[in-house]
Write a protein that holds these residues in place. Structure first.
Motif, PDB file in Angstrom:
ATOM      1  N   GLY A  26     -16.124 -18.689 -34.829  1.00 26.12           N
ATOM      2  CA  GLY A  26     -15.393 -17.769 -33.960  1.00 26.12           C
ATOM      3  C   GLY A  26     -15.114 -18.324 -32.577  1.00 26.12           C
ATOM      4  O   GLY A  26     -14.312 -17.759 -31.839  1.00 26.12           O
ATOM      5  N   ASP A  27     -15.762 -19.430 -32.202  1.00 25.35           N
ATOM      6  CA  ASP A  27     -15.508 -20.040 -30.894  1.00 25.35           C
ATOM      7  C   ASP A  27     -14.149 -20.729 -30.894  1.00 25.35           C
ATOM      8  O   ASP A  27     -13.708 -21.274 -31.903  1.00 25.35           O
ATOM      9  N   TRP A  28     -13.494 -20.716 -29.750  1.00 26.64           N
ATOM     10  CA  TRP A  28     -12.204 -21.381 -29.579  1.00 26.64           C
ATOM     11  C   TRP A  28     -12.419 -22.703 -28.872  1.00 26.64           C
ATOM     12  O   TRP A  28     -13.302 -22.837 -28.023  1.00 26.64           O
ATOM     13  N   PHE A  29     -11.566 -23.684 -29.204  1.00 25.91           N
ATOM     14  CA  PHE A  29     -11.646 -24.976 -28.541  1.00 25.91           C
ATOM     15  C   PHE A  29     -10.282 -25.639 -28.522  1.00 25.91           C
ATOM     16  O   PHE A  29      -9.367 -25.234 -29.233  1.00 25.91           O
ATOM     17  N   GLU A  30     -10.172 -26.667 -27.674  1.00 25.06           N
ATOM     18  CA  GLU A  30      -8.932 -27.428 -27.535  1.00 25.06           C
ATOM     19  C   GLU A  30      -9.180 -28.859 -27.981  1.00 25.06           C
ATOM     20  O   GLU A  30     -10.202 -29.455 -27.658  1.00 25.06           O
ATOM     21  N   ARG A  34      -3.987 -28.902 -28.506  1.00 26.46           N
ATOM     22  CA  ARG A  34      -3.781 -27.844 -29.494  1.00 26.46           C
ATOM     23  C   ARG A  34      -5.040 -26.988 -29.514  1.00 26.46           C
ATOM     24  O   ARG A  34      -6.135 -27.467 -29.254  1.00 26.46           O
ATOM     25  N   PHE A  35      -4.877 -25.716 -29.834  1.00 20.71           N
ATOM     26  CA  PHE A  35      -5.973 -24.765 -29.735  1.00 20.71           C
ATOM     27  C   PHE A  35      -6.407 -24.313 -31.127  1.00 20.71           C
ATOM     28  O   PHE A  35      -5.567 -24.012 -31.977  1.00 20.71           O
ATOM     29  N   PHE A  36      -7.725 -24.250 -31.326  1.00 20.28           N
ATOM     30  CA  PHE A  36      -8.293 -23.953 -32.632  1.00 20.28           C
ATOM     31  C   PHE A  36      -9.410 -22.929 -32.507  1.00 20.28           C
ATOM     32  O   PHE A  36      -9.998 -22.757 -31.445  1.00 20.28           O
ATOM     33  N   GLU A  37      -9.697 -22.289 -33.637  1.00 15.65           N
ATOM     34  CA  GLU A  37     -10.861 -21.414 -33.760  1.00 15.65           C
ATOM     35  C   GLU A  37     -11.707 -21.947 -34.906  1.00 15.65           C
ATOM     36  O   GLU A  37     -11.191 -22.216 -35.992  1.00 15.65           O
ATOM     37  N   MET A  49      -9.018 -23.119 -37.676  1.00 14.88           N
ATOM     38  CA  MET A  49      -7.648 -22.638 -37.757  1.00 14.88           C
ATOM     39  C   MET A  49      -6.941 -22.903 -36.435  1.00 14.88           C
ATOM     40  O   MET A  49      -7.468 -22.570 -35.366  1.00 14.88           O
ATOM     41  N   GLU A  50      -5.753 -23.511 -36.524  1.00 14.79           N
ATOM     42  CA  GLU A  50      -4.947 -23.686 -35.318  1.00 14.79           C
ATOM     43  C   GLU A  50      -4.404 -22.314 -34.933  1.00 14.79           C
ATOM     44  O   GLU A  50      -3.833 -21.602 -35.764  1.00 14.79           O
ATOM     45  N   LEU A  51      -4.595 -21.930 -33.689  1.00  9.70           N
ATOM     46  CA  LEU A  51      -4.276 -20.568 -33.268  1.00  9.70           C
ATOM     47  C   LEU A  51      -2.781 -20.286 -33.222  1.00  9.70           C
ATOM     48  O   LEU A  51      -2.360 -19.160 -33.475  1.00  9.70           O
ATOM     49  N   THR A  52      -1.961 -21.277 -32.928  1.00 11.71           N
ATOM     50  CA  THR A  52      -0.527 -21.016 -32.793  1.00 11.71           C
ATOM     51  C   THR A  52       0.197 -20.967 -34.132  1.00 11.71           C
ATOM     52  O   THR A  52       1.183 -20.254 -34.266  1.00 11.71           O
ATOM     53  N   ILE A  68     -13.093 -23.388 -24.976  1.00 10.49           N
ATOM     54  CA  ILE A  68     -12.343 -22.488 -24.096  1.00 10.49           C
ATOM     55  C   ILE A  68     -12.761 -21.049 -24.375  1.00 10.49           C
ATOM     56  O   ILE A  68     -13.334 -20.744 -25.417  1.00 10.49           O
ATOM     57  N   LYS A  69     -12.451 -20.170 -23.431  1.00 10.24           N
ATOM     58  CA  LYS A  69     -12.744 -18.748 -23.614  1.00 10.24           C
ATOM     59  C   LYS A  69     -11.716 -18.143 -24.556  1.00 10.24           C
ATOM     60  O   LYS A  69     -10.588 -18.614 -24.656  1.00 10.24           O
ATOM     61  N   ARG A  70     -12.108 -17.075 -25.229  1.00 13.80           N
ATOM     62  CA  ARG A  70     -11.196 -16.380 -26.144  1.00 13.80           C
ATOM     63  C   ARG A  70     -10.216 -15.548 -25.321  1.00 13.80           C
ATOM     64  O   ARG A  70     -10.462 -14.383 -25.038  1.00 13.80           O
ATOM     65  N   ASP A  71      -9.099 -16.163 -24.937  1.00 15.79           N
ATOM     66  CA  ASP A  71      -8.107 -15.498 -24.100  1.00 15.79           C
ATOM     67  C   ASP A  71      -6.727 -16.023 -24.486  1.00 15.79           C
ATOM     68  O   ASP A  71      -6.432 -17.199 -24.288  1.00 15.79           O
ATOM     69  N   TRP A  72      -5.889 -15.155 -25.036  1.00 20.93           N
ATOM     70  CA  TRP A  72      -4.565 -15.584 -25.488  1.00 20.93           C
ATOM     71  C   TRP A  72      -3.699 -16.081 -24.344  1.00 20.93           C
ATOM     72  O   TRP A  72      -2.830 -16.916 -24.540  1.00 20.93           O
ATOM     73  N   ARG A  73      -3.917 -15.586 -23.142  1.00 23.19           N
ATOM     74  CA  ARG A  73      -3.110 -16.040 -22.004  1.00 23.19           C
ATOM     75  C   ARG A  73      -3.337 -17.514 -21.721  1.00 23.19           C
ATOM     76  O   ARG A  73      -2.475 -18.192 -21.188  1.00 23.19           O
TER      77      ARG A  73
END
Length: 76
Positions: A26-30, A34-37, A49-52, A68-73
């Motif tokens: 569930g953690d997000w990272f770069e 590219r951004f992944f969970e 999973m790539e978030l985009t 990174i923090k879980r923030d779509w912005r």
């Protein structure tokens, strides 16, 4: 892989950087701008999973990524 992790602990720490194995599901990272969970762990790799795009990728546990923090912005 255990030797790499042991030696990695002696490296100069980078802010917000971790190994994929050290992240929780569930953690997000770069990685490579590219951004992944992190979704689940398999034997030696983690399914992420790539978030985009929603595509699934396998990451080695010893890959260094920036958490990174879980923030779509942050990724838009």
């Amino acid at each position: 892989m255990n030797l790499f992790k042991a030696l990695y602990r002696y490296d100069e720490p980078k802010p917000n950087h971790k190994l994929v194995d050290d992240l929780e599901a569930g953690d997000w990272f770069e990685s490579d701008k590219r951004f992944f969970e992190k979704v689940a762990e398999q034997r030696t790799r983690s399914r992420c999973m790539e978030l985009t795009t929603g595509k699934m990728y396998l990451f080695s546990g010893i890959t260094e990524v920036r958490q990174i923090k879980r923030d779509w912005r942050q990724i838009a």
